[in-house]
Design an enzyme around this catalytic site. Structure first.
Site, PDB file in Angstrom:
ATOM      1  N   ALA A  69       0.870  -1.233   0.116  1.00 23.01           N
ATOM      2  CA  ALA A  69       0.005   0.136   0.164  1.00 23.01           C
ATOM      3  C   ALA A  69       0.985   1.245  -0.001  1.00 23.01           C
ATOM      4  O   ALA A  69       2.055   1.316   0.281  1.00 23.01           O
ATOM      5  CB  ALA A  69      -0.716   0.039   1.255  1.00 23.01           C
ATOM      6  N   GLY A 114       0.950  -4.844   0.966  1.00 22.50           N
ATOM      7  CA  GLY A 114      -0.190  -5.211  -0.195  1.00 22.50           C
ATOM      8  C   GLY A 114       0.422  -5.742  -1.375  1.00 22.50           C
ATOM      9  O   GLY A 114      -0.480  -6.455  -2.289  1.00 22.50           O
ATOM     10  N   GLU A 117       0.288  -9.266  -0.634  1.00 22.64           N
ATOM     11  CA  GLU A 117      -1.287  -9.530  -0.802  1.00 22.64           C
ATOM     12  C   GLU A 117      -1.618  -9.833  -2.073  1.00 22.64           C
ATOM     13  O   GLU A 117      -2.633 -10.667  -2.212  1.00 22.64           O
ATOM     14  CB  GLU A 117      -1.967  -8.391   0.032  1.00 22.64           C
ATOM     15  CG  GLU A 117      -1.666  -8.599   1.632  1.00 22.64           C
ATOM     16  CD  GLU A 117      -2.187  -7.534   2.367  1.00 22.64           C
ATOM     17  OE1 GLU A 117      -1.656  -6.379   2.096  1.00 22.64           O
ATOM     18  OE2 GLU A 117      -3.266  -7.637   3.078  1.00 22.64           O
ATOM     19  N   GLU A 137       2.941  -4.511   7.948  1.00 26.35           N
ATOM     20  CA  GLU A 137       2.146  -3.862   8.501  1.00 26.35           C
ATOM     21  C   GLU A 137       2.426  -3.377   9.891  1.00 26.35           C
ATOM     22  O   GLU A 137       2.330  -2.197  10.148  1.00 26.35           O
ATOM     23  CB  GLU A 137       0.782  -3.824   8.061  1.00 26.35           C
ATOM     24  CG  GLU A 137       0.385  -3.911   6.730  1.00 26.35           C
ATOM     25  CD  GLU A 137       0.892  -5.173   5.778  1.00 26.35           C
ATOM     26  OE1 GLU A 137       1.421  -6.103   6.252  1.00 26.35           O
ATOM     27  OE2 GLU A 137       0.276  -5.344   4.764  1.00 26.35           O
TER      28      GLU A 137
HETATM   29  N1  CAA Z   1       4.445   3.311  -0.562  1.00 22.85           N
HETATM   30  C1  CAA Z   1       5.055   4.493  -1.285  1.00 22.85           C
HETATM   31  N2  CAA Z   1       6.245   4.585  -1.580  1.00 22.85           N
HETATM   32  C2  CAA Z   1       7.253   3.462  -1.198  1.00 22.85           C
HETATM   33  C3  CAA Z   1       6.866   2.499  -0.661  1.00 22.85           C
HETATM   34  C4  CAA Z   1       5.507   2.211  -0.513  1.00 22.85           C
HETATM   35  N3  CAA Z   1       4.778   1.292   0.243  1.00 22.85           N
HETATM   36  N4  CAA Z   1       7.681   1.869  -0.563  1.00 22.85           N
HETATM   37  C5  CAA Z   1       8.567   2.371  -1.092  1.00 22.85           C
HETATM   38  N5  CAA Z   1       8.397   3.588  -1.439  1.00 22.85           N
HETATM   39  C6  CAA Z   1       9.347   4.618  -2.274  1.00 22.85           C
HETATM   40  C7  CAA Z   1      10.284   5.367  -1.114  1.00 22.85           C
HETATM   41  O1  CAA Z   1       9.531   6.428  -0.337  1.00 22.85           O
HETATM   42  C8  CAA Z   1      11.367   5.995  -2.021  1.00 22.85           C
HETATM   43  O2  CAA Z   1      10.654   6.868  -2.506  1.00 22.85           O
HETATM   44  P1  CAA Z   1      11.668   8.370  -3.034  1.00 22.85           P
HETATM   45  O3  CAA Z   1      12.842   7.791  -3.766  1.00 22.85           O
HETATM   46  O4  CAA Z   1      10.721   9.471  -3.653  1.00 22.85           O
HETATM   47  O5  CAA Z   1      12.285   8.373  -1.268  1.00 22.85           O
HETATM   48  C9  CAA Z   1      11.321   4.762  -3.087  1.00 22.85           C
HETATM   49  O6  CAA Z   1      10.224   4.070  -3.108  1.00 22.85           O
HETATM   50  C10 CAA Z   1      12.419   3.912  -2.935  1.00 22.85           C
HETATM   51  O7  CAA Z   1      12.343   3.270  -1.680  1.00 22.85           O
HETATM   52  P2  CAA Z   1      13.581   3.046  -0.525  1.00 22.85           P
HETATM   53  O8  CAA Z   1      14.397   4.328  -0.796  1.00 22.85           O
HETATM   54  O9  CAA Z   1      12.880   2.925   0.769  1.00 22.85           O
HETATM   55  O10 CAA Z   1      14.222   1.810  -0.993  1.00 22.85           O
HETATM   56  P3  CAA Z   1      15.161   0.962  -0.154  1.00 22.85           P
HETATM   57  O11 CAA Z   1      15.776  -0.007  -1.308  1.00 22.85           O
HETATM   58  O12 CAA Z   1      16.207   1.512   0.620  1.00 22.85           O
HETATM   59  O13 CAA Z   1      14.017   0.081   0.626  1.00 22.85           O
HETATM   60  C11 CAA Z   1      12.393  -1.369   0.843  1.00 22.85           C
HETATM   61  C12 CAA Z   1      13.221  -0.967  -0.170  1.00 22.85           C
HETATM   62  C13 CAA Z   1      12.718  -2.141   1.881  1.00 22.85           C
HETATM   63  C14 CAA Z   1      11.143  -1.873   0.016  1.00 22.85           C
HETATM   64  C15 CAA Z   1      11.409   0.108   1.407  1.00 22.85           C
HETATM   65  O14 CAA Z   1      11.131   0.914   0.708  1.00 22.85           O
HETATM   66  C16 CAA Z   1      10.396  -0.537   2.308  1.00 22.85           C
HETATM   67  O15 CAA Z   1      10.411  -0.879   3.456  1.00 22.85           O
HETATM   68  N6  CAA Z   1       9.024  -0.184   1.897  1.00 22.85           N
HETATM   69  C17 CAA Z   1       7.861   0.051   2.697  1.00 22.85           C
HETATM   70  C18 CAA Z   1       7.324  -1.633   2.700  1.00 22.85           C
HETATM   71  C19 CAA Z   1       6.132  -1.469   3.642  1.00 22.85           C
HETATM   72  O16 CAA Z   1       6.089  -1.362   4.745  1.00 22.85           O
HETATM   73  N7  CAA Z   1       5.198  -1.854   3.016  1.00 22.85           N
HETATM   74  C20 CAA Z   1       3.825  -1.956   3.780  1.00 22.85           C
HETATM   75  C21 CAA Z   1       3.095  -1.017   3.348  1.00 22.85           C
HETATM   76  S1  CAA Z   1       1.318  -1.074   4.389  1.00 22.85           S
HETATM   77  C22 CAA Z   1       0.321  -1.952   3.539  1.00 22.85           C
HETATM   78  O17 CAA Z   1       0.660  -2.588   2.498  1.00 22.85           O
HETATM   79  C23 CAA Z   1      -1.067  -1.838   4.241  1.00 22.85           C
HETATM   80  C24 CAA Z   1      -1.913  -2.784   3.546  1.00 22.85           C
HETATM   81  O18 CAA Z   1      -2.030  -4.115   3.432  1.00 22.85           O
HETATM   82  C25 CAA Z   1      -3.145  -2.240   2.777  1.00 22.85           C
END
Ligand code: CAA
Length: 262
Positions: A69, A114, A117, A137
């Site tokens: 998400a 997501g 998922e 999450e």
């Molecule tokens: N949403 C929006 N943007 C995201 C994103 C997300 N889930 N994950 C990464 N991005 C963006 C970052 O903000 C970054 O953008 P900028 O370059 O503009 O700063 C870009 O993508 C690259 O990400 P990172 O710099 O963080 O890359 P990384 O290689 O250092 O790390 C990662 C990669 C481990 C995947 C890390 O990005 C991360 O942990 N992302 C979040 C994962 C997460 O927590 N997902 C669950 C979301 S909640 C959900 O999904 C709820 C549900 O069930 C409905």
């Protein structure tokens, strides 16, 4: 043949296999509402095309299948917006799951939240060696809101699913294969080709029999819809909490969250 290109999702068809690509690599293919709606449109086109016999779903770019998400979008939402976002995700992933033809996720990079998922709504999962899959999450003060609390347990059993949901720790593809979360692990540069070959093999099976095999095996989860409705409510509760605001803020500020428990 390229059929359609929208901002966040591409659809191509060849030899009975439709390939849907989530195409937001700059945000690691995160599933914001417009991308979910684009995916819904691609699925509608697949349903209407009577020459499609199997579907492959993948993510653009080398890093991510989907990082889940959209964290930036969620951080800007009001406490009451969680229900609608979760419902939208459920609606679209439900349509993917309910396609009459089989679907194969080609997990080319991280599949988190997501993103996992989304893969779980496909019939089969082929993952690139070394990629991480998980439901983080809990580390954002949330729970999975696109079906993960239900569909993960269907694949790996309740105890394993709870471990992944409660800890938020990802597993690598090889471990995911060992626990039955993914069907096959292949070298990263082969993942889309292998998933497509698998989809093509399924596309060559007797269509009536395959359709009925999908319908009949789906009955092991006959109460999935009730579980998914419950998850939307539970996600809404976490979304209205102060911990959700703190969790999303801490992620963006790259620090540990300080939970308040409310
Ligand atoms: N949403 C929006 N943007 C995201 C994103 C997300 N889930 N994950 C990464 N991005 C963006 C970052 O903000 C970054 O953008 P900028 O370059 O503009 O700063 C870009 O993508 C690259 O990400 P990172 O710099 O963080 O890359 P990384 O290689 O250092 O790390 C990662 C990669 C481990 C995947 C890390 O990005 C991360 O942990 N992302 C979040 C994962 C997460 O927590 N997902 C669950 C979301 S909640 C959900 O999904 C709820 C549900 O069930 C409905």
């Amino acid at each position: 043949m390229a059929d359609a290109a929208t901002s966040g999702v591409r659809l191509e068809r060849a030899d009975g296999v439709a390939t849907i690509t989530i195409d937001r690599p700059q945000a690691l293919n995160a599933l914001d509402a417009p991308t979910l709606r684009d995916l819904a449109r691609a699925l509608r086109d697949v349903r209407r095309a009577d020459d499609v016999r199997a579907v492959v779903l993948t993510g653009a770019g080398p890093k991510a299948f989907s990082a889940g998400a959209d964290i930036a979008a969620m951080a800007a939402m009001a406490p009451g917006d969680g229900h609608a976002y979760s419902r939208l995700g459920h609606e679209v992933l439900g349509r993917l799951e309910e396609l009459e033809v089989p679907s194969v996720a080609a997990v080319n990079g991280v599949a988190l939240g997501g993103g996992l998922e989304l893969a779980l709504a496909c019939d089969l999962i082929v993952a690139a060696a070394g990629v991480r899959l998980g439901l983080p999450e809990i580390n954002l003060g949330l729970i999975p809101g696109f079906g993960g609390t239900q569909r993960l347990a269907l694949r790996v059993g309740l105890a394993r699913a709870r471990e992944l949901v409660y800890t938020g720790e990802p597993v690598v593809a090889e471990e995911a294969h060992r626990i039955g979360l993914v069907n096959r692990v292949v070298p990263a540069d082969r993942v889309v080709a292998e998933a497509t070959a698998l989809a093509a093999a399924l596309a060559a099976k007797a269509p009536v029999a395959l359709r009925q095999a999908k319908r009949a095996t789906a009955m092991v989860a006959a109460d999935l819809a009730a579980g998914c409705r419950f998850e939307v409510e539970a996600f809404g509760v976490t979304f209205a909490s102060e911990d959700r605001v703190e969790g999303l803020r801490a992620f963006r500020e790259k620090r540990r969250p300080a939970w308040k428990g409310r």
